[in-house]
Design a protein around this motif. Structure first.
Motif, PDB file in Angstrom:
ATOM      1  N   PRO A 104      42.714  57.461  50.385  1.00 46.03           N
ATOM      2  CA  PRO A 104      41.264  57.246  50.308  1.00 46.03           C
ATOM      3  C   PRO A 104      40.850  56.085  49.402  1.00 46.03           C
ATOM      4  N   GLY A 105      41.760  55.546  48.612  1.00 49.34           N
ATOM      5  CA  GLY A 105      41.423  54.463  47.708  1.00 49.34           C
ATOM      6  C   GLY A 105      41.631  53.089  48.293  1.00 49.34           C
ATOM      7  N   PHE A 106      41.677  52.964  49.618  1.00 47.36           N
ATOM      8  CA  PHE A 106      41.898  51.674  50.264  1.00 47.36           C
ATOM      9  C   PHE A 106      40.569  51.081  50.710  1.00 47.36           C
ATOM     10  N   MET A 107      40.394  49.776  50.451  1.00 48.11           N
ATOM     11  CA  MET A 107      39.177  49.083  50.875  1.00 48.11           C
ATOM     12  C   MET A 107      39.550  47.656  51.239  1.00 48.11           C
ATOM     13  N   VAL A 108      38.872  47.112  52.240  1.00 49.52           N
ATOM     14  CA  VAL A 108      39.126  45.742  52.673  1.00 49.52           C
ATOM     15  C   VAL A 108      37.956  44.855  52.245  1.00 49.52           C
ATOM     16  N   PHE A 109      38.286  43.633  51.822  1.00 50.51           N
ATOM     17  CA  PHE A 109      37.296  42.687  51.300  1.00 50.51           C
ATOM     18  C   PHE A 109      37.521  41.307  51.899  1.00 50.51           C
ATOM     19  N   ARG A 110      36.521  40.454  51.719  1.00 47.78           N
ATOM     20  CA  ARG A 110      36.627  39.061  52.161  1.00 47.78           C
ATOM     21  C   ARG A 110      36.829  38.096  50.991  1.00 47.78           C
ATOM     22  N   SER A 111      36.704  38.576  49.745  1.00 52.15           N
ATOM     23  CA  SER A 111      36.907  37.689  48.602  1.00 52.15           C
ATOM     24  C   SER A 111      37.675  38.399  47.492  1.00 52.15           C
ATOM     25  N   ILE A 112      38.434  37.605  46.764  1.00 55.28           N
ATOM     26  CA  ILE A 112      39.197  38.140  45.632  1.00 55.28           C
ATOM     27  C   ILE A 112      38.247  38.665  44.561  1.00 55.28           C
ATOM     28  N   GLU A 113      37.140  37.972  44.351  1.00 50.35           N
ATOM     29  CA  GLU A 113      36.191  38.393  43.317  1.00 50.35           C
ATOM     30  C   GLU A 113      35.646  39.793  43.592  1.00 50.35           C
ATOM     31  N   GLU A 114      35.269  40.053  44.848  1.00 51.69           N
ATOM     32  CA  GLU A 114      34.773  41.384  45.215  1.00 51.69           C
ATOM     33  C   GLU A 114      35.867  42.436  45.046  1.00 51.69           C
ATOM     34  N   ALA A 115      37.078  42.094  45.479  1.00 48.68           N
ATOM     35  CA  ALA A 115      38.204  43.026  45.377  1.00 48.68           C
ATOM     36  C   ALA A 115      38.512  43.343  43.925  1.00 48.68           C
ATOM     37  N   GLY A 120      38.234  47.029  39.281  1.00 44.80           N
ATOM     38  CA  GLY A 120      37.967  47.117  37.850  1.00 44.80           C
ATOM     39  C   GLY A 120      38.760  46.122  37.033  1.00 44.80           C
ATOM     40  N   TRP A 121      39.225  45.056  37.672  1.00 41.63           N
ATOM     41  CA  TRP A 121      39.999  44.030  36.994  1.00 41.63           C
ATOM     42  C   TRP A 121      39.067  42.940  36.491  1.00 41.63           C
ATOM     43  N   MET A 122      39.335  42.460  35.311  1.00 37.67           N
ATOM     44  CA  MET A 122      38.607  41.323  34.779  1.00 37.67           C
ATOM     45  C   MET A 122      39.176  40.063  35.428  1.00 37.67           C
ATOM     46  N   PRO A 123      38.349  39.051  35.709  1.00 34.19           N
ATOM     47  CA  PRO A 123      38.851  37.845  36.389  1.00 34.19           C
ATOM     48  C   PRO A 123      40.059  37.213  35.714  1.00 34.19           C
ATOM     49  N   GLU A 124      40.064  37.129  34.404  1.00 30.12           N
ATOM     50  CA  GLU A 124      41.187  36.497  33.721  1.00 30.12           C
ATOM     51  C   GLU A 124      42.421  37.382  33.685  1.00 30.12           C
ATOM     52  N   SER A 125      42.279  38.688  33.931  1.00 24.88           N
ATOM     53  CA  SER A 125      43.416  39.595  33.821  1.00 24.88           C
ATOM     54  C   SER A 125      44.420  39.406  34.953  1.00 24.88           C
ATOM     55  N   THR A 126      44.016  38.849  36.072  1.00 25.78           N
ATOM     56  CA  THR A 126      44.943  38.694  37.192  1.00 25.78           C
ATOM     57  C   THR A 126      45.892  37.528  36.994  1.00 25.78           C
ATOM     58  N   SER A 127      45.641  36.677  36.017  1.00 25.59           N
ATOM     59  CA  SER A 127      46.548  35.564  35.782  1.00 25.59           C
ATOM     60  C   SER A 127      47.412  35.786  34.543  1.00 25.59           C
ATOM     61  N   ALA A 128      47.300  36.979  33.942  1.00 27.70           N
ATOM     62  CA  ALA A 128      48.111  37.286  32.761  1.00 27.70           C
ATOM     63  C   ALA A 128      49.588  37.298  33.127  1.00 27.70           C
ATOM     64  N   GLU A 129      50.428  37.093  32.118  1.00 30.44           N
ATOM     65  CA  GLU A 129      51.861  37.120  32.375  1.00 30.44           C
ATOM     66  C   GLU A 129      52.246  38.481  32.927  1.00 30.44           C
ATOM     67  N   SER A 130      53.082  38.483  33.939  1.00 26.82           N
ATOM     68  CA  SER A 130      53.480  39.711  34.613  1.00 26.82           C
ATOM     69  C   SER A 130      54.968  39.687  34.884  1.00 26.82           C
ATOM     70  N   HIS A 131      55.487  40.860  35.188  1.00 25.03           N
ATOM     71  CA  HIS A 131      56.875  40.965  35.629  1.00 25.03           C
ATOM     72  C   HIS A 131      56.890  40.729  37.134  1.00 25.03           C
ATOM     73  N   ARG A 132      57.682  39.799  37.566  1.00 27.94           N
ATOM     74  CA  ARG A 132      57.741  39.456  38.992  1.00 27.94           C
ATOM     75  C   ARG A 132      58.832  40.292  39.630  1.00 27.94           C
ATOM     76  N   GLY A 133      58.435  40.992  40.711  1.00 28.99           N
ATOM     77  CA  GLY A 133      59.388  41.793  41.477  1.00 28.99           C
ATOM     78  C   GLY A 133      59.482  41.230  42.875  1.00 28.99           C
TER      79      GLY A 133
END
Length: 134
Positions: A104-115, A120-133
């Motif tokens: 039930p937590g699935f939703m489709v969007f047309r923009s990254i900002e809306e998604a 509940g992600w802050m715009p700058e949080s998606t570019s934070a250093e991450s572990h790449r899998g």
């Protein structure tokens, strides 16, 4: 379909980007890898704006069944799918309808900002250093 998967265990989120032709086998491998990484219950963002061919409606039904099993085993989380085409948006809505009870937590969007806002992600949080899998 070439897939870039970034798992951020600290923030408990998964960023996935797909390009090219999307086959059922690619989706199954991706979902299995996310579950194997212990990240299936993390919030997830699927960016499929560069995907040129989507799975069929029958393949989508198979994905619904797989995700239902993985959600039962691993837990639920919000998943945002970003698409740039009408066909992709329609397939995303079809998935959301078919998986309404099991994912039930699935939703489709047309923009990254809306998604990102919905996740509940802050715009700058998606570019934070991450572990790449992968």
């Amino acid at each position: 379909m070439p897939i870039t998967q970034v798992v951020d265990h600290n923030a408990q989120r998964v960023l996935i980007t797909g390009t090219g032709v999307c086959r059922l086998e690619d989706v199954v491998a991706l979902l299995t890898a996310v579950a194997d990484a212990g990240a299936f219950a993390y919030t997830q963002r699927f960016d499929v704006r560069q995907v040129t061919s989507m799975p069929s409606s029958e393949d989508t039904r198979r994905v619904v069944a797989l995700v239902a099993r993985l959600r039962a085993e691993n837990g639920h989380a919000r998943t945002a799918c970003i698409t740039g085409s009408d066909v992709g948006f329609g397939m995303g809505r079809m998935y959301a309808t078919l998986a309404a009870e099991t994912d039930p937590g699935f939703m489709v969007f047309r923009s990254i900002e809306e998604a990102d806002a919905w996740l509940g992600w802050m715009p700058e949080s998606t570019s934070a250093e991450s572990h790449r899998g992968g």
